[in-house]
Design a protein around this motif. Structure first.
Motif, PDB file in Angstrom:
ATOM      1  N   GLU A 122       6.398  87.452   3.323  1.00  0.00           N
ATOM      2  CA  GLU A 122       5.256  88.364   3.231  1.00  0.00           C
ATOM      3  C   GLU A 122       5.620  89.700   2.607  1.00  0.00           C
ATOM      4  OE1 GLU A 122       6.538  88.802   7.665  1.00  0.00           O
ATOM      5  OE2 GLU A 122       6.796  87.423   5.977  1.00  0.00           O
ATOM      6  N   TRP A 139       0.773  79.868  -1.031  1.00  0.00           N
ATOM      7  CA  TRP A 139       0.302  81.250  -0.937  1.00  0.00           C
ATOM      8  C   TRP A 139      -1.175  81.272  -1.298  1.00  0.00           C
ATOM      9  CZ3 TRP A 139       3.219  85.036   1.092  1.00  0.00           C
ATOM     10  CH2 TRP A 139       2.707  86.331   1.065  1.00  0.00           C
ATOM     11  N   TYR A 196       8.393  83.474   7.288  1.00  0.00           N
ATOM     12  CA  TYR A 196       7.763  84.744   7.652  1.00  0.00           C
ATOM     13  C   TYR A 196       8.637  85.483   8.664  1.00  0.00           C
ATOM     14  CZ  TYR A 196       3.551  83.346   5.222  1.00  0.00           C
ATOM     15  OH  TYR A 196       2.659  82.973   4.261  1.00  0.00           O
ATOM     16  N   ALA A 203       0.199  84.874   5.320  1.00  0.00           N
ATOM     17  CA  ALA A 203       0.083  85.750   4.152  1.00  0.00           C
ATOM     18  C   ALA A 203      -0.787  86.950   4.483  1.00  0.00           C
ATOM     19  CB  ALA A 203      -0.531  84.967   2.991  1.00  0.00           C
ATOM     20  N   ARG A 204      -0.358  88.090   4.076  1.00  0.00           N
ATOM     21  CA  ARG A 204      -1.155  89.303   4.241  1.00  0.00           C
ATOM     22  C   ARG A 204      -1.157  90.038   2.918  1.00  0.00           C
ATOM     23  NH1 ARG A 204       2.156  93.678   4.257  1.00  0.00           N
ATOM     24  NH2 ARG A 204       4.337  93.385   4.885  1.00  0.00           N
TER      25      ARG A 204
END
Length: 626
Positions: A122, A139, A196, A203-204
């Motif tokens: 991330e 992603w 992560y 995902a951010r």
């Protein structure tokens, strides 16, 4: 200078010249091994998964290479002796999973730990490369800023036009706009939750400035509600543009990354894999595969013109009849590979005249000033002005082309004049979307202009002024295409002196003082890739043969051949020369993108020492016996 020392230099040069002759291809050219990190090998596995054309033998060979170069800490480094790099480590991990390796295997557990230790997947802040993860479902496309294909509809002079971008990025931008319009996915059979850093992570939004976040949101808003007729027209024009710019070898830009991106773009736009353009492009990918020492590697670029031009210069400088004869055998190859047709560069060039050289075997669309300068300087070392009509004509066209590519402020960039005046230019330049003028390119062009009898031209005077205006207070110049201040400073000095600036000139003297101040205790010079990101490393690093030779060439050009720093540098070259006349140089000293893609070339560790030793013998008079 002692006679004994001069003899030592001559002996080393004789051995190196022999190695240089042995490495010449029967067709006349020279080409070294172009080696980057394993980002290309990993991306190839991902590309073949996306296209559904997995090659079991090639995949197994890639797995072997990936595992062999995994660092003790579990990740993968983007340069010799470098730390684990997050994006590269993520790509290598994903490639191993796609190849069938299980996450429970020790190598993959170590790799996952290394990714998490570097902030986790991330924390990757390169949305362009994250698009490759999106293509295989790892992603979310929503987190990636989209390039609208409507860019191709803008007039060439309009802000945002593809012709205001760097030539090296133009084809990739157009290709990416096609697959970002459709956002296709060939999903992997696994997820990457273990990569992560935060437990249960996902995902951010990337750590991007607000303006970039806003642009991402707007790009997706428009992608969901495009103007129908504009989108259809743009897709057709972008597809046709890519088809029209395909090179004779089936690829684009003479390199693997651009060719791979275009294949994905054309597939996303509706071309089938058996379409003639796509089929020839997929076949072209094989030309970048190199089998050596039982290993399968991917050459993302092919440095044949640069290597040949520099080798010709080095061979010509030796003064040895047999070695100069080898250089003469390369002249027809160089002349045949000069670009004599208009390309992308001509769109915004007033009164365009073709005549540049590309870096690769096939890249007629985008020759570059650096390799054109190397070629002109090489040809003139063998054939002074007026001595050969064919060379005169080629150099005349090349010089006119280089002059047409001079930036408005007097400097030169590698591909085209800088045509971007908006905020964010430097950030875009670092990842290859734009290119600003630099000291190394400007110095190389000045050296070529001096060799071609144009040292007093208005363009050369403007280039000299650009270097004076951009010299740092400590006397150095940063380069762009190699590491870093050492390359920029040596190129600036050799360019200035080739155009008649004396070694006693304050700018040259301060530059040479900076070079001497950064000589290592072993007599050599080196500058680590970390200098690109950490000022504490500028001018510092393990000594290398090529970087030592850059420094020597500058000091000798400035009239300091008899100084102790030059003798110590030459002694370093003599001590580190191998029995076969070559040198070992595992360090990555050249740069593709400043944000993580670096390379080394096995020819340059040989070519530059030959130049430096030849220049020393010529400057001190010892070479008159050769």
């Amino acid at each position: 200078m002692t006679t004994e020392f001069a003899q030592d230099v001559e002996r080393a040069l004789t051995e190196a010249a022999g190695a240089l002759r042995r490495r010449q291809h029967p067709d006349g050219y020279w080409k070294g091994d172009f080696e980057t990190s394993l980002i290309g090998e990993a991306a190839e596995v991902m590309l073949r998964h996306f296209l559904g054309i997995r090659d079991e033998e090639a995949t197994a060979a890639t797995v072997k290479v990936l595992l062999a170069e995994q660092t003790p800490s579990g990740g993968w480094a983007s340069y010799h002796k470098g730390p684990d790099e997050l994006l590269l480590s993520t790509f290598c991990y994903v490639a191993l999973r796609l190849a069938g390796c299980a996450p429970e295997e020790p190598a993959l557990r170590a790799a996952a730990r290394a990714v998490r230790a570097n902030g986790g997947v991330e924390a990757i802040d390169n949305p362009t490369m994250l698009a490759w993860l999106a293509l295989i479902g790892l992603w979310p496309w929503d987190d990636i800023p989209l390039i609208p294909p409507e860019l191709v509809l803008l007039p060439p002079k309009a802000p945002g036009s593809i012709y205001r971008m760097g030539a090296a990025a133009r084809g990739i931008v157009v290709a990416n706009s096609l697959f970002m319009a459709g956002r296709p996915v060939t999903p992997a059979s696994f997820g990457i939750e273990e990569l992560y850093a935060r437990p249960g992570g996902s995902a951010r939004r990337l750590p991007r400035p607000r303006a970039v976040r806003a642009a991402t949101a707007l790009s997706h808003l428009y992608a969901r509600h495009p103007v129908g007729f504009l989108r259809r027209r743009a897709m057709r024009k972008a597809t046709r543009w890519l088809e029209d710019t395909q090179e004779r070898d089936g690829g684009w830009g003479g390199n693997w990354p651009q060719t791979a991106n275009v294949i994905v773009g054309l597939i996303a736009a509706g071309h089938r894999p058996d379409h003639p353009v796509v089929r020839s492009a997929i076949e072209a990918l094989d030309q970048y595969v190199v089998h050596k020492d039982g290993r399968r590697r991917l050459e993302m670029w092919t440095s044949v013109v640069m290597d040949t031009a520099l080798a010709v210069s080095a061979a010509a400088m030796t003064g040895d009849a047999g070695t100069r004869a080898a250089a003469h055998r390369a002249v027809p190859w160089l002349l045949d590979n000069q670009v004599t047709e208009l390309g992308d560069w001509a769109v915004l060039t007033e009164d365009p005249v073709p005549g540049g050289w590309p870096y690769e075997f096939a890249n007629d669309a985008n020759p570059d000033s650096d390799d054109t300068a190397f070629a002109v300087a090489a040809l003139r070392r063998l054939h002074p002005v007026g001595s050969d009509p064919a060379v005169d004509e080629a150099c005349e066209r090349a010089s006119r082309w280089m002059l047409s590519q001079q930036c408005a402020d007097g400097g030169w960039a590698a591909f085209e004049p800088l045509r971007w005046r908006l905020p964010g230019r430097d950030a875009l330049a670092r990842i290859g979307f734009l290119e600003a003028p630099s000291a190394d390119i400007t110095g190389h062009v000045l050296e070529a202009l001096g060799a071609d009898g144009r040292a007093g031209s208005p363009a050369a005077r403007r280039g000299i002024r650009w270097l004076r205006d951009h010299q740092h207070p400590d006397g150095s110049w940063p380069g762009w295409w190699a590491c870093y201040h050492l390359h920029g400073t040596s190129a600036a000095v050799t360019g200035l002196t080739a155009c008649g600036v004396l070694g006693t000139d304050p700018a040259v003297a301060r530059a040479c003082d900076w070079i001497v101040a950064h000589q290592q205790d072993d007599g050599g010079w080196g500058e680590d890739i970390r200098a690109l990101h950490d000022p504490a490393w500028i001018g510092k690093g393990d000594s290398t043969p090529s970087q030592t030779s850059w420094a020597l060439l500058a000091l000798i050009a400035a009239g300091r051949a008899d100084g102790e720093p030059v003798r110590a540098g030459l002694d370093f070259l003599i001590r580190t020369q191998q029995d076969d006349g070559d040198w070992a140089e595992p360090w990555h000293t050249w740069v593709v993108h400043h944000d993580g893609l670096y390379w080394r070339d096995s020819m340059l560790r040989l070519v530059y020492p030959v130049m430096a030793m030849s220049a020393y013998l010529a400057a001190t008079g010892a070479g008159e016996r050769r």
